[in-house]
Scaffold this active site. Sequence first.
Site, short mmCIF file in Angstrom:
data_model
loop_
_atom_site.label_atom_id
_atom_site.label_comp_id
_atom_site.label_asym_id
_atom_site.label_seq_id
_atom_site.Cartn_x
_atom_site.Cartn_y
_atom_site.Cartn_z
N CYS A 79 0.80 -1.22 0.00
CA CYS A 79 0.00 0.00 0.00
C CYS A 79 0.84 1.27 0.00
O CYS A 79 0.74 2.11 -0.90
CB CYS A 79 -0.93 -0.05 1.22
SG CYS A 79 -1.61 1.52 1.71
N HIS A 133 -4.17 1.87 5.88
CA HIS A 133 -4.27 1.73 4.42
C HIS A 133 -4.59 3.10 3.84
O HIS A 133 -5.26 3.91 4.48
CB HIS A 133 -5.36 0.72 4.04
CG HIS A 133 -5.36 0.38 2.57
ND1 HIS A 133 -4.43 -0.46 2.01
CD2 HIS A 133 -6.17 0.80 1.55
CE1 HIS A 133 -4.66 -0.56 0.71
NE2 HIS A 133 -5.70 0.20 0.40
N HIS A 150 -5.44 2.51 -5.35
CA HIS A 150 -4.61 2.02 -4.24
C HIS A 150 -4.06 0.65 -4.57
O HIS A 150 -4.48 0.00 -5.54
CB HIS A 150 -5.45 1.94 -2.96
CG HIS A 150 -6.59 0.95 -3.06
ND1 HIS A 150 -6.71 -0.14 -2.25
CD2 HIS A 150 -7.66 0.89 -3.91
CE1 HIS A 150 -7.79 -0.84 -2.56
NE2 HIS A 150 -8.39 -0.22 -3.56
#
Length: 343
Positions: A254, A303, A315
């Site tokens: 991430c 995240h 993402h």
Amino acid sequence: MKKQLLTVAATAGILFTSFNGSASAHDKLHTVQSGDSLWKLSNIYNVAINDIQKWNNLSSSTIYVNQKLSVLAPHSHTTTANTSASTSTSSTTYVVKSGDTLWGISKSYGMSISGLKSLNGLKSDVIYPGQKLNVSGTAATTATTVASAPASSSSTYTVRSGDNLSTIAARHNLSLSQLMSINNLKSHLIFPGQVLKLSGSASTPVATNVSSASTPVMATYGSTSKVNSLIAESKKYIGVPYVWAGSTPAGFDCSGYLNYAYSKVGISIPRTVASIWDATKPVSSPRVGDLVFFETYKPGPSHAGIYLGDGKFIHAGSSRGVEISDMNNSYWKPRYLGAKTTF
């Protein structure tokens, strides 16, 4: 299907470790859990990632659930004294390599971390590749030498791509807070070409000089070209798989994805989601190019992605890699924490 893949991965991990031989009773072992990464383990045990890879014969950053990893150099408690004794006779300095930590260096030379820092006049634990550290001598003479070197060369530093405040401060024998204070910085965000003062006081703002730079990181939303470049760059990697601790187009995690995409358009951000959250400026609602944060596997920001508009963000997800998702779906909406900006 996901459960089957996890079972296969776990089995592969068990087979992997079994064929690497039996671990010594003196080794410190960590059993890999879901969500672990080499980066995470390196922080937990204060060791370098490349050391974990070397001690476990890993050829990549991929690890498996239930895999047992040694997080201590084999027999390091019995060989350190001998190694440091022989090494210190041949050299009184050590050149830092990528992945080194003060903990690892001090252990290799039979020193305490505080002793090593005192010997080199270090105000923080940040070191950088190519830095020369004294591993014997007295703190008084070393501190004088180290402190005077940066002052004699230049009183300013021009930021290069890939720099961050921590490494710049360490190179010039400053603490991070000192560097930020001297330059009146309110966040950790810097940009290539920015000129930072290395001496002086906070009473003389650097903001006057910085504001004339062509593309500051903390720019207004009027800098649409920078935002457009970021969005275009981020979309280049759609479909790249998720890899724990990955930070290249071969595989991203991430924060590795965000760090890579932003660096490509000349914006330096920290490497972890939590530190990105701390370093960026909060906004009441996201605009295109802002960062959106979520609470997933642990409390707090864990995240993040780049907001694209219309409730969509891009993402690096753990299931399908880099993708565009809807913030309002049943998974992401209840986990949304807020938005922050680098612009």
